[in-house]
Design an enzyme around this catalytic site. Structure first.
Site, PDB file in Angstrom:
ATOM      1  N   GLU B 266       5.739   1.004   1.546  1.00 28.76           N
ATOM      2  CA  GLU B 266       5.372   0.632   2.904  1.00 28.76           C
ATOM      3  C   GLU B 266       6.228  -0.523   3.429  1.00 28.76           C
ATOM      4  OE1 GLU B 266       1.149   0.690   3.327  1.00 28.76           O
ATOM      5  OE2 GLU B 266       1.223  -0.823   4.896  1.00 28.76           O
ATOM      6  N   PRO B 321      -2.887   0.941   9.727  1.00 30.62           N
ATOM      7  CA  PRO B 321      -3.329   1.248   8.365  1.00 30.62           C
ATOM      8  C   PRO B 321      -2.904   2.655   7.926  1.00 30.62           C
ATOM      9  CG  PRO B 321      -5.075   0.138   9.533  1.00 30.62           C
ATOM     10  CD  PRO B 321      -3.989   0.424  10.549  1.00 30.62           C
ATOM     11  N   ARG B 322      -2.849   2.836   6.609  1.00 27.89           N
ATOM     12  CA  ARG B 322      -2.249   4.031   6.032  1.00 27.89           C
ATOM     13  C   ARG B 322      -2.891   5.339   6.479  1.00 27.89           C
ATOM     14  NH1 ARG B 322      -1.378   1.698  -0.069  1.00 27.89           N
ATOM     15  NH2 ARG B 322       0.553   0.612   0.439  1.00 27.89           N
ATOM     16  N   ASP B 323      -4.219   5.337   6.612  1.00 29.01           N
ATOM     17  CA  ASP B 323      -4.883   6.586   6.978  1.00 29.01           C
ATOM     18  C   ASP B 323      -4.416   7.064   8.346  1.00 29.01           C
ATOM     19  OD1 ASP B 323      -6.188   4.253   7.872  1.00 29.01           O
ATOM     20  OD2 ASP B 323      -8.029   5.335   8.302  1.00 29.01           O
TER      21      ASP B 323
END
Lengths: 256, 645
Positions: B266, B321-323
């Site tokens: 990331e 955020p990742r989701d």
């Protein structure tokens, strides 16, 4: 996506003995040698023993010898070989075999224990340390080491002379001594420990005759010989033969 | 009567990643004789794969940072389903855990004034990730490993034996937690090298085995991530919490096929990498959800300015955020705007000079060059979502890391549930495992010290049953039997399980598919009963996999059942048939427990499902912590009752 049948020779056996076994196995575009070993496991040799873990060149588990050269199975692309060539995969030669491609690398863990640990400076609390990037760069290079032990495997001091193992720590652990010696915070000297001297006297630095085999096989591209071993040798020699340094260290130790 | 080798210890730590090693160090420093047991060689745990950094509000890069902001970011990321006390302790203690690593010899990258450098990451308001290039996990594990060695050197000086008070049993697998009545009494294990069984007897067992990713086909996880700790706890009677929350990291490699799933850190986005679709469009601007609207840039220009002047601009949406990012990429690919190999483009080459890329992202440069023959300083990477982390896990007490219902059992790191709620922020994993690894070790040592003379006994029958269970694959029904009793190839079963989970319980879920998944899992469970192996017990990977299948199947059933039950979309759980977050689910935890008593061998009827779910209402968030948020924000998350209490 194209695929072809490759010829593989894999060493199979254990401490009692064994030999090369031939396989024909499918290879697809973009695969690495470890993929092929896995395909052998799932289709032809379910009990073929191999160590692996991350499959991304980060953990250093899948070390073996491919066509005689120490390499990581996961970082060796099949595309580097000629399709007609037979690819030979054998266990690391410098360590006793356990089974198939898995060897007993206990030697390395024993040597790791013999290198005195980092010594934190006295009177500096966590969070108070200050170090500059240019000072940490040198040791950071050595901390990239993934402990694949390919350098240990290829070093002729141990590879060809089992009897040297007692006195010689091998490039990985001499590099560890260098790492701590160059660590901006390590307070070994203040505690009376001369790391350069221990490299020479206890870890067998003198056996190393800088042929750079270790550097050649390092999958992390660490310049083990140039940046760790040679400076360590220079320091050890300076210390030993320069009377002023010798005297200075005696006086400093006495006064502390 | 069992003749298995036995040793006695005070604390046994299962797993030697960051959480396990930190727990072991703490337990040993508190005076407990501690054994660590791990499947790989010492120092090779999956933690080495962590790239980005350790999240800790040390305020080295931005003086406005503090634990309250970190807490707030963590709850936002987890969509308020976090066990809030864990998130609080985590945010408060993370800086100390990082600084402590330095005193053990870790060498982090530095700021100009000589402090630990901190970098940006998705979901974090300030640059907060202490890091070492993009190989932070390696630095962490190596530092802990070397700290263990230094403690062993101390013991050697005092007792003449390196392993008198702290020993690592490497390349060993635990197959059962043993119990004396309701209490833990030790573990049953085998040595991979020889296949020999042994028992470590101890009043306290810390589970720190990591995650479950090897149940999925496209995953960033190493082979060890077979849900062992989850299954061990479950079989010992400890419930698992919110197993439906599985994080798909937005950026795994998609090409070549053999590396599909391997992580692209990331920090590529944190350091300025942008995501584009096949039309060249920077699509993330179209995917900023309402709850995050005010926090993210609305134009490319503003997003670009943020890298230079974060106090006066909002961050680019690549840092959601990742989701959110994973779902956006999934949508772009589905809409036909994907890259040639079914991902999207992630590009740093147009935004940073080549030498800066090589310095800041050395592992990524190396990884793409070696594995994909792609030079990331000159061309874009192709990336797509990959199964990365399970937020669900063993239900633990926030303070002590004690598992519920089983005295003497503790859990820390990825295997423990609750800390991250429905979605984990990058960088919060390494800090989580340090904070709660330490807490687990501390409380395990205290628990053992309190056990006094009444130490638990190991029951021979349990040992015999565990040995029989472990040997079963060698006597699976032979080929002479009826066709439907022929032994099954464990590798084939594993591949089918991975395909099932990937296709039916993956990043986007639907009711019918999960019901189908449960049927498939039941079939696989029956077939896994017949998983057979060739050869003998010495270093036999087919045998090891046959045993790991039990754990992967149990955990997969937990994920599928919980995912079917939760009729909303939140964090790592997205239901196409219930596409929005539902405030009514805000305070609901789903607990998984085995249907049948678990003390015996796994001789339960394999046809029926083995997991039962119960709902539990979470404890209300403490008012002073809620006061860290604006009321308008809370309205989006909390239930009516919670808001007006």
């Amino acid at each position: 996506m194209s695929s072809y049948e490759a010829r593989f020779r894999v060493w199979r056996g254990d401490i009692e003995g064994g030999g090369l076994k031939d396989f024909e196995v499918e290879v697809n575009d973009g695969e690495v040698v470890l993929d092929i070993i896995h395909r052998l496991q799932s289709t032809q040799a379910p009990d073929l023993a191999v160590r692996w873990n991350c499959k991304a060149g980060k953990c250093g588990s899948c070390s073996a010898e491919i066509n005689g050269r120490p390499r990581l199975l996961c970082m060796t692309r099949m595309s580097v070989f000629d399709r007609a060539e037979t690819i030979t995969v054998t266990p690391l030669r410098a360590f006793p075999v356990i089974r198939d491609l898995v060897t007993d690398v206990g030697f390395n863990y024993q040597k790791a224990r013999e290198v005195p640990a980092f010594v934190p400076p006295e009177g500096v609390g966590p969070g108070e340390y200050r170090m500059f990037q240019e000072d940490v760069d040198r040791s950071q290079e050595f901390r990239k080491c993934i402990e694949c032990f390919l350098c240990q495997d290829t070093c002729h001091v141990v590879r060809d002379h089992e009897e040297n193992k007692t006195a010689f720590a091998g490039p990985r652990f001499l590099m560890r001594v260098a790492e701590l010696d160059m660590h901006p915070l390590d307070a070994a000297e203040e505690s009376g420990l001369d790391r350069g001297r221990t490299a020479q006297d206890e870890h067998g630095l003198g056996y190393c005759n800088i042929t750079k085999c270790c550097t050649d096989v390092c999958p992390e591209g660490i310049k083990i010989t140039d940046n760790a071993l040679i400076p360590l040798k220079e320091r050890a020699v300076d210390r030993k033969y320069d009377p002023l340094v010798w005297l200075g260290s005696k006086i400093r130790r006495r006064s502390s | 009567m069992s003749v298995v080798d036995r040793q006695e210890w005070d604390v046994v730590v299962v797993g030697a990643g960051g959480a396990g090693l930190r727990a072991a160090i703490e337990a040993r420093e508190r005076g407990a004789r501690t054994a660590v047991i791990c499947k790989s060689l010492f120092g090779k745990a999956h933690t080495v794969m962590a790239e980005g950094g350790i999240a800790a509000a040390m305020a080295n890069a931005n003086e406005h940072d503090n634990w309250q902001v970190h807490f707030r970011d963590t709850l936002r990321g987890g969509k308020f389903l976090n066990q809030w006390r864990m998130a609080e302790l985590h945010a408060q203690e993370a800086p100390d855990r990082v600084w402590e690593l330095e005193t053990w010899g870790a060498l982090f990258d530095r700021t100009k004034d000589g402090r630990i450098s901190q970098r940006n990451f998705g979901g974090h308001e300030y640059p907060r990730l202490a890091h070492v290039g993009d190989r932070t996990g390696l630095e962490l594990i190596r530092t802990l490993q070397q700290k263990i060695v230094s403690l062993q050197q101390e013991d050697h000086r005092e007792t003449g034996d390196y392993e008198s008070r702290l020993k690592v049993f490497q390349e060993c697998t635990v197959t059962r937690v043993l119990k004396d009545g309701s209490r833990v009494s030790g573990v049953f294990a085998y040595e991979r090298e020889t296949g020999r069984f042994f028992v470590l007897q101890a009043p306290a067992v810390v589970i720190a085995t990591g995650g479950i990713g090897k149940s999925f086909k496209v995953t960033s996880n190493s082979w060890e991530y077979t849900g062992d700790g989850h299954a061990l706890a479950l079989l010992a009677g400890a419930p698992l919490l919110n197993m439906e929350f599985v994080q798909f990291h937005p950026t795994g490699m998609v090409w070549p096929p053999s590396v599909k799933g391997i992580l692209v850190t990331e920090s590529v986005r944190g350091d300025g990498g942008v995501l584009r679709n096949s039309e060249g469009k920077r699509f993330m601007f179209d995917y900023v959800p309402d709850v995050f609207k005010e926090k993210y840039a609305e134009s490319e220009e503003e997003g670009d300015r943020w890298y230079e002047d974060p106090d006066h601009n909002r961050r680019p949406p690549e840092l959601l955020p990742r989701d959110e990012v994973a779902r956006a990429i999934n949508s772009e690919v589905k809409a036909g705007r994907g890259s040639p190999h079914g991902g999207v483009f992630l590009d740093v080459s147009t935004r940073m000079p080549a030498e800066v890329i090589k310095r800041r992202l050395p592992s990524m440069y190396h990884q793409f060059k070696e594995l994909a023959d792609v030079d990331i300083t000159a061309e874009a990477m192709e990336v797509g979502p990959t199964c990365h982390y399970v937020m669900g896990g063993i239900a633990v007490d926030s303070e002590s890391a004690a598992a519920r219902g089983v005295p003497g059992l503790f859990a820390a790191g990825e295997v423990a549930g609750g800390m991250h709620g429905s979605n984990r922020l990058g960088g919060n994993s390494l800090s989580d495992l340090l904070v709660f690894g330490r807490r687990a070790g501390l409380h395990a040592a205290q628990y053992t010290a309190g056990a006094g003379a009444g130490r638990p006994e190991v029951d021979d029958e349990q040992v015999d049953a565990a040995a029989a269970e472990a040997l079963r694959p060698f006597s699976a029904e032979g080929p002479g039997d009826q066709a439907d009793h022929a032994p099954e190839n464990p590798y084939t079963l594993h591949q089918e399980l991975q395909q099932t989970m990937n296709d039916l319980v993956g990043i986007i879920r639907r009711e019918g598919e999960m019901e189908h998944a449960l049927e498939k899992l039941a079939e696989l469970r029956v077939r896994a009963w017949r998983a057979g192996v060739e050869g003998h017990r010495q270093f036999n990977p087919g045998w090891h996999l046959a045993l790991d299948l039990r754990n992967m199947l149990l955990v997969s059933e937990c994920v599928a059942r919980a995912a079917l039950e939760r009729t909303e979309s939140r964090g790592g759980h997205t239901r196409e048939d219930h596409p929005t977050m539902d405030r009514a689910w805000r305070n609901v935890n789903l607990l998984c427990a085995p249907v049948e008593p678990t003390d015996g061998p796994a001789a339960t009827d394999p046809v029926r499902g083995r997991i039962a779910l119960t709902r539990e209402t979470t404890e209300p968030i403490r008012p002073d912590l809620l006061a860290l948020f604006e009321k308008e924000e809370l309205v989006k998350y909390l239930t009516e009752e919670e808001l007006y209490e």
